[in-house]
Write a protein that holds these residues in place. Sequence first.
Motif, short mmCIF file in Angstrom:
data_model
loop_
_atom_site.label_atom_id
_atom_site.label_comp_id
_atom_site.label_asym_id
_atom_site.label_seq_id
_atom_site.Cartn_x
_atom_site.Cartn_y
_atom_site.Cartn_z
N UNK A 40 44.49 -8.00 55.69
CA UNK A 40 43.78 -6.88 56.31
C UNK A 40 42.57 -7.37 57.10
N UNK A 41 42.02 -8.51 56.75
CA UNK A 41 40.88 -9.03 57.50
C UNK A 41 41.31 -9.46 58.90
N UNK A 42 42.50 -10.03 59.01
CA UNK A 42 43.02 -10.41 60.32
C UNK A 42 43.36 -9.17 61.15
N UNK A 43 43.86 -8.14 60.48
CA UNK A 43 44.17 -6.88 61.18
C UNK A 43 42.89 -6.27 61.74
N UNK A 44 41.82 -6.26 60.93
CA UNK A 44 40.55 -5.70 61.39
C UNK A 44 40.01 -6.48 62.58
N UNK A 45 40.13 -7.80 62.53
CA UNK A 45 39.66 -8.63 63.65
C UNK A 45 40.49 -8.35 64.90
N UNK A 46 41.81 -8.19 64.72
CA UNK A 46 42.68 -7.89 65.86
C UNK A 46 42.32 -6.53 66.48
N UNK A 47 42.07 -5.53 65.63
CA UNK A 47 41.73 -4.19 66.13
C UNK A 47 40.41 -4.23 66.90
N UNK A 48 39.44 -4.95 66.36
CA UNK A 48 38.15 -5.06 67.04
C UNK A 48 38.30 -5.70 68.41
N UNK A 49 39.13 -6.74 68.48
CA UNK A 49 39.34 -7.43 69.76
C UNK A 49 40.12 -6.55 70.74
N UNK A 50 41.11 -5.83 70.24
CA UNK A 50 41.96 -5.00 71.10
C UNK A 50 41.19 -3.82 71.69
N UNK A 51 40.34 -3.21 70.86
CA UNK A 51 39.60 -2.03 71.32
C UNK A 51 38.22 -2.35 71.86
N UNK A 52 37.80 -3.61 71.76
CA UNK A 52 36.46 -3.96 72.19
C UNK A 52 35.42 -3.21 71.38
N UNK A 53 35.62 -3.21 70.05
CA UNK A 53 34.79 -2.38 69.17
C UNK A 53 34.38 -3.15 67.93
N UNK A 54 33.48 -2.55 67.18
CA UNK A 54 33.14 -3.04 65.84
C UNK A 54 34.02 -2.27 64.85
N UNK A 55 34.65 -3.00 63.92
CA UNK A 55 35.59 -2.39 62.98
C UNK A 55 35.19 -2.73 61.55
N UNK A 56 35.31 -1.76 60.66
CA UNK A 56 35.05 -2.02 59.24
C UNK A 56 36.08 -1.30 58.39
N UNK A 57 36.39 -1.90 57.23
CA UNK A 57 37.25 -1.28 56.23
C UNK A 57 36.49 -1.33 54.91
N UNK A 58 36.17 -0.15 54.36
CA UNK A 58 35.36 -0.06 53.15
C UNK A 58 36.11 0.72 52.08
N UNK A 59 35.94 0.30 50.83
CA UNK A 59 36.58 1.03 49.74
C UNK A 59 35.73 2.21 49.31
N UNK A 60 36.13 2.89 48.24
CA UNK A 60 35.46 4.13 47.84
C UNK A 60 34.01 3.91 47.41
#
Length: 514
Positions: A40-60
């Motif tokens: 999931x860390x690689x997915x988050x990095x890919x999404x950030x690069x694709x959208x030109x954005x800052x991305x985070x995944x946080x639990x409850x």
Amino acid sequence: MAGREDGARRTEGESTAETTADRSWAWGLLDHLRPTGRDVRRVAAWLADTLGATVSLQDETGALLAGTRIAMDEDLFTDLVTGRIASASWEGEERCLRLVRVERPRPAAACVLAVSRPTPLDRRASEILVHTAQVVEVLLRADETTTTGDRLRRAASDLRLAILQLLMVEDTVSARRVAAGLWPGLLDTDTACVYVLECEAGQRDRLVEECLHLTAEQALVVRCPAVDEHVIVVAPGEDEGRTLTSLAGRHPRTFIGGSSRQSLAQTAGAYGQAVSALAVAHFRPDKAAVYAERTHPERLMDPAALREWTARALRPLDTLAHHTRAELLATTRLGLEFTAVSAAKVLGVSRNTVRARMERVEALLRTDFSDLTVRAVTHLALNHQVGLDGAAGSGTGEQAPRARLADLMAGPAVQTWAHELLARLDADSRDLRRTLRTWIAAGGNSERTAQILGMHPQTVREHVRSAEPVLERQLLSAGTDLYEVVLAHLAVGDLRPPVLDPAKPDHPDAPVHG
């Protein structure tokens, strides 16, 4: 043909190129579902690069699982985690925020996937975010399934080790009780063979799984807690043994040593036999060996006299509670066979516990285990006691003859065995027999032996090592092989016999007066 919003007509080539550009991200996202890319860390990095954005995944709890932490409204975050809403958007002057709820396997609560960038998300960016959230959900479920599977495998491995440790201390009743719940019929036997397989440490998990598969889990397969390269297998049947032996031939740098068939209560002794056979396997073309049923000195002694001597030698332990006595005897037996560190790992206790138990036995027997002759004689008594089926310590009655160690050693069969064994050393011009005798008397200490004989300690070790193939026994490692050679020296009179508990006038080895 579809037209543009501005009314201009789009050619087929333009449409195909535009669709390919719009969908190229999908192939990149699919790559993250491949077995080698599930993170999931690689997915988050890919999404950030694709959208030109800052991305985070946080639990409850707000803990960051992937990406870079993004500040967000606590109430909004709670609404997403609890399922009140599935997604949310927020636009400010400097940033635009999109939040998406990501389901997790129960009982875990949901996560929140957040994207922050200066401009709002268009249709394409929103579509990428939605599909990415679905991929993250799949990966989280896969991770949870893998984690659960790993947890179950570790639990099963720990239980198999616990069963082995119970067998090592002769608690067969508890071992069967633990095994029955998970592996019915596994220990529905009175006897078994123990095998020790050796491979490279990095290949041990693979070897364990193969052993479990080949034996259909009808054998007790355990990762050795003392040696990282070893796998211990307690095999009730003959077929399992033949199947396991074939592994050595199929895999490079894999060796196997097996014991003779023993009662479950003698698992510790069988383990020692398997380790001894494993050492021989290293010199065999097929890389496999079974413990040789050679003549052992105790089999040459008068059975009634040996039984009576054993009972009297261990009588000081009879005042202990049954479970305490069994624990001390089993620990001491392993401690004499191996090092305290190895015995501790096999038993699942600290080495200080092993030493404390052995020191307690020393105190009760009023003896000193630093003396190799004492260790050999105690080893003889403990191993014979296992075969007495609980009768050890009860004696043979007041009318039984008083057996002494010297009487056991004086029998013609023992004398013939001892003289023939040690005579093998006479052919060497280096006088290996004198070196070995002195080394044993010095407690196996090469430096002390060298001082007595006036030679270098390395020379002493070379002499002892040279005696091993001649006697067909391992000497530099404490255990049955060494103790048999010590008994042979005692039998021929090359060493003084130890006096166990000389303070007790009725002790079998106390001096006779009058």
